[in-house]
Design a protein around this motif. Structure first.
Motif, PDB file in Angstrom:
ATOM      1  N   ILE A 207       0.836  -1.203   0.000  1.00 24.22           N
ATOM      2  CA  ILE A 207       0.000   0.000   0.000  1.00 24.22           C
ATOM      3  C   ILE A 207       0.870   1.252   0.000  1.00 24.22           C
ATOM      4  O   ILE A 207       2.038   1.212   0.390  1.00 24.22           O
ATOM      5  N   SER A 208       0.291   2.364  -0.435  1.00 24.75           N
ATOM      6  CA  SER A 208       1.044   3.618  -0.457  1.00 24.75           C
ATOM      7  C   SER A 208       1.290   4.099   0.974  1.00 24.75           C
ATOM      8  O   SER A 208       0.513   3.805   1.891  1.00 24.75           O
ATOM      9  N   LYS A 209       2.355   4.838   1.154  1.00 30.77           N
ATOM     10  CA  LYS A 209       2.796   5.233   2.492  1.00 30.77           C
ATOM     11  C   LYS A 209       1.768   6.090   3.224  1.00 30.77           C
ATOM     12  O   LYS A 209       1.572   5.968   4.443  1.00 30.77           O
ATOM     13  N   GLY A 210       1.097   6.966   2.496  1.00 29.35           N
ATOM     14  CA  GLY A 210       0.170   7.891   3.152  1.00 29.35           C
ATOM     15  C   GLY A 210      -1.199   7.326   3.456  1.00 29.35           C
ATOM     16  O   GLY A 210      -1.956   7.915   4.236  1.00 29.35           O
ATOM     17  N   ALA A 211      -1.526   6.169   2.859  1.00 29.95           N
ATOM     18  CA  ALA A 211      -2.880   5.619   2.977  1.00 29.95           C
ATOM     19  C   ALA A 211      -3.339   5.419   4.420  1.00 29.95           C
ATOM     20  O   ALA A 211      -4.399   5.930   4.816  1.00 29.95           O
ATOM     21  N   PRO A 212      -2.598   4.685   5.245  1.00 28.71           N
ATOM     22  CA  PRO A 212      -3.089   4.466   6.615  1.00 28.71           C
ATOM     23  C   PRO A 212      -3.163   5.747   7.433  1.00 28.71           C
ATOM     24  O   PRO A 212      -4.023   5.870   8.317  1.00 28.71           O
ATOM     25  N   TYR A 213      -2.296   6.720   7.138  1.00 24.13           N
ATOM     26  CA  TYR A 213      -2.338   7.989   7.872  1.00 24.13           C
ATOM     27  C   TYR A 213      -3.599   8.781   7.520  1.00 24.13           C
ATOM     28  O   TYR A 213      -4.159   9.487   8.372  1.00 24.13           O
ATOM     29  N   TYR A 214      -4.045   8.643   6.282  1.00 22.36           N
ATOM     30  CA  TYR A 214      -5.286   9.314   5.888  1.00 22.36           C
ATOM     31  C   TYR A 214      -6.458   8.773   6.703  1.00 22.36           C
ATOM     32  O   TYR A 214      -7.280   9.542   7.229  1.00 22.36           O
ATOM     33  N   TYR A 215      -6.517   7.441   6.839  1.00 25.61           N
ATOM     34  CA  TYR A 215      -7.631   6.851   7.584  1.00 25.61           C
ATOM     35  C   TYR A 215      -7.484   7.067   9.084  1.00 25.61           C
ATOM     36  O   TYR A 215      -8.487   7.143   9.808  1.00 25.61           O
ATOM     37  N   LYS A 216      -6.246   7.200   9.562  1.00 22.69           N
ATOM     38  CA  LYS A 216      -6.059   7.592  10.961  1.00 22.69           C
ATOM     39  C   LYS A 216      -6.564   9.022  11.168  1.00 22.69           C
ATOM     40  O   LYS A 216      -7.190   9.327  12.190  1.00 22.69           O
ATOM     41  N   GLY A 222     -13.181  11.852  13.622  1.00 24.22           N
ATOM     42  CA  GLY A 222     -14.431  11.312  14.145  1.00 24.22           C
ATOM     43  C   GLY A 222     -14.474  11.309  15.663  1.00 24.22           C
ATOM     44  O   GLY A 222     -15.545  11.454  16.265  1.00 24.22           O
ATOM     45  N   LEU A 223     -13.304  11.163  16.290  1.00 22.79           N
ATOM     46  CA  LEU A 223     -13.220  11.169  17.753  1.00 22.79           C
ATOM     47  C   LEU A 223     -13.136  12.583  18.324  1.00 22.79           C
ATOM     48  O   LEU A 223     -13.117  12.766  19.545  1.00 22.79           O
ATOM     49  N   GLY A 224     -13.056  13.560  17.429  1.00 22.05           N
ATOM     50  CA  GLY A 224     -13.002  14.947  17.872  1.00 22.05           C
ATOM     51  C   GLY A 224     -11.620  15.432  18.252  1.00 22.05           C
ATOM     52  O   GLY A 224     -11.474  16.510  18.833  1.00 22.05           O
ATOM     53  N   ASP A 225     -10.590  14.655  17.920  1.00 22.83           N
ATOM     54  CA  ASP A 225      -9.210  15.048  18.229  1.00 22.83           C
ATOM     55  C   ASP A 225      -8.615  15.714  16.983  1.00 22.83           C
ATOM     56  O   ASP A 225      -7.949  15.075  16.161  1.00 22.83           O
ATOM     57  N   LYS A 226      -8.852  17.011  16.860  1.00 22.26           N
ATOM     58  CA  LYS A 226      -8.448  17.734  15.653  1.00 22.26           C
ATOM     59  C   LYS A 226      -6.932  17.826  15.500  1.00 22.26           C
ATOM     60  O   LYS A 226      -6.414  17.802  14.382  1.00 22.26           O
ATOM     61  N   GLU A 227      -6.238  17.931  16.615  1.00 28.26           N
ATOM     62  CA  GLU A 227      -4.780  18.050  16.555  1.00 28.26           C
ATOM     63  C   GLU A 227      -4.152  16.799  15.942  1.00 28.26           C
ATOM     64  O   GLU A 227      -3.305  16.887  15.043  1.00 28.26           O
ATOM     65  N   LYS A 228      -4.561  15.631  16.426  1.00 26.31           N
ATOM     66  CA  LYS A 228      -4.014  14.385  15.885  1.00 26.31           C
ATOM     67  C   LYS A 228      -4.526  14.124  14.466  1.00 26.31           C
ATOM     68  O   LYS A 228      -3.813  13.546  13.641  1.00 26.31           O
ATOM     69  N   ALA A 229      -5.744  14.552  14.199  1.00 32.14           N
ATOM     70  CA  ALA A 229      -6.275  14.415  12.841  1.00 32.14           C
ATOM     71  C   ALA A 229      -5.416  15.221  11.878  1.00 32.14           C
ATOM     72  O   ALA A 229      -5.008  14.730  10.814  1.00 32.14           O
ATOM     73  N   ARG A 230      -5.123  16.457  12.259  1.00 34.79           N
ATOM     74  CA  ARG A 230      -4.304  17.338  11.420  1.00 34.79           C
ATOM     75  C   ARG A 230      -2.906  16.741  11.215  1.00 34.79           C
ATOM     76  O   ARG A 230      -2.364  16.755  10.104  1.00 34.79           O
ATOM     77  N   GLU A 231      -2.343  16.204  12.275  1.00 36.59           N
ATOM     78  CA  GLU A 231      -1.006  15.603  12.221  1.00 36.59           C
ATOM     79  C   GLU A 231      -0.951  14.467  11.196  1.00 36.59           C
ATOM     80  O   GLU A 231      -0.013  14.374  10.396  1.00 36.59           O
ATOM     81  N   ASN A 232      -1.972  13.615  11.194  1.00 38.73           N
ATOM     82  CA  ASN A 232      -1.993  12.473  10.275  1.00 38.73           C
ATOM     83  C   ASN A 232      -2.348  12.886   8.852  1.00 38.73           C
ATOM     84  O   ASN A 232      -1.792  12.334   7.892  1.00 38.73           O
ATOM     85  N   PHE A 233      -3.232  13.859   8.701  1.00 35.52           N
ATOM     86  CA  PHE A 233      -3.557  14.338   7.356  1.00 35.52           C
ATOM     87  C   PHE A 233      -2.335  14.980   6.697  1.00 35.52           C
ATOM     88  O   PHE A 233      -2.147  14.879   5.483  1.00 35.52           O
TER      89      PHE A 233
END
Length: 254
Positions: A207-216, A222-233
């Protein structure tokens, strides 16, 4: 999807050269034709090999000959003929275990994934070769992944999860974990999505390197953790395949 197909076909042909089963000696005339056919397969002359195997089978109905004939047929992508040849092989010798792995890979190529799994499992029951058994478990994992992919496309998310869990129970397959992450996000099961996305990262090969980070990122969103969402995006945005989607999510994070 194309990469998976090419990968699986390559593994099919690599595994096909190893046969386990019948030990009885072959008729000398049939053996001569059989060996000539094998030499032609090695040199890529598959049609010529088929002629040799067919001539050998006129002399003796031997499981090894049927099996090698199926290899030549698969090299020519004649999978339906390979199927019938392997079924004849089993009629001659039901304990010729490689025929079951051969049927498994043939059914996979025909997109008959449940039949592929059934024959791979028969192989496992009959085989004492642990090294080959591990390869077969990998094939089972790939087959369940395809069933999971189809179930997801049909909107049957629960069935898809069941298939993909079976896939990862047999083989730590990055694409299966990634698909699970996508489905868990769709179902709103964000913590499960994070768990399998991390496994996709740990076992990443195809799989491509960024794929799992996108879904993280989606899971943390979805959990409301915008900081970690931003980090993974941000990590996902470095991947060409996920760049646009990740940047869209980053833009809309508030």
């Amino acid at each position: 999807m194309m990469k998976l197909k090419i990968f699986f076909l390559a593994v099919i042909f690599a595994f096909s050269s190893v046969a386990f089963g019948q030990k009885a000696e072959m008729n000398p005339d049939a053996a001569k034709l059989y060996n000539e056919g094998n030499s032609l397969v090695k040199s890529g002359q598959y049609s010529g090999a088929l002629e040799k195997y067919n001539s050998a089978l006129e002399i003796e109905k031997n499981a090894k000959i049927y099996y090698q004939k199926s290899i030549a047929l698969k090299k020519l992508r004649k999978f339906k003929e390979a199927e019938s040849t392997l079924l004849e092989c089993i009629k001659v010798d039901s304990n010729f275990v490689s025929a079951y792995s051969g049927l498994g890979t043939t059914y996979y190529s025909l997109k008959k994934y449940q039949k592929a799994i059934d024959n791979f499992n028969i192989y496992l029951k009959k085989s004492n070769n642990e090294k080959q058994n591990q390869k077969i478990k990998k094939f089972i994992g790939l087959s369940y992944t395809q069933l999971g992919r189809i179930a997801k496309q049909d909107g049957k998310h629960k069935s898809a999860v069941k298939y993909l869990k079976e896939a990862t129970a047999n083989y730590d397959y990055d694409a299966a974990y990634l698909l699970l992450a996508e489905i868990y996000n769709d179902l709103g099961e964000y913590r499960k999505a994070l768990e399998v996305a991390d496994k996709a990262i740990n076992y990443r090969k195809k799989i491509s390197k960024g794929a799992p980070y996108y879904y993280k990122g989606l899971a943390f969103k979805g959990l409301g953790d915008k900081e970690k969402a931003r980090e993974n995006f941000k990590v996902a945005a470095k991947d060409k395949q996920y760049k646009n989607n990740a940047n869209y999510e980053l833009k809309n994070l508030k």
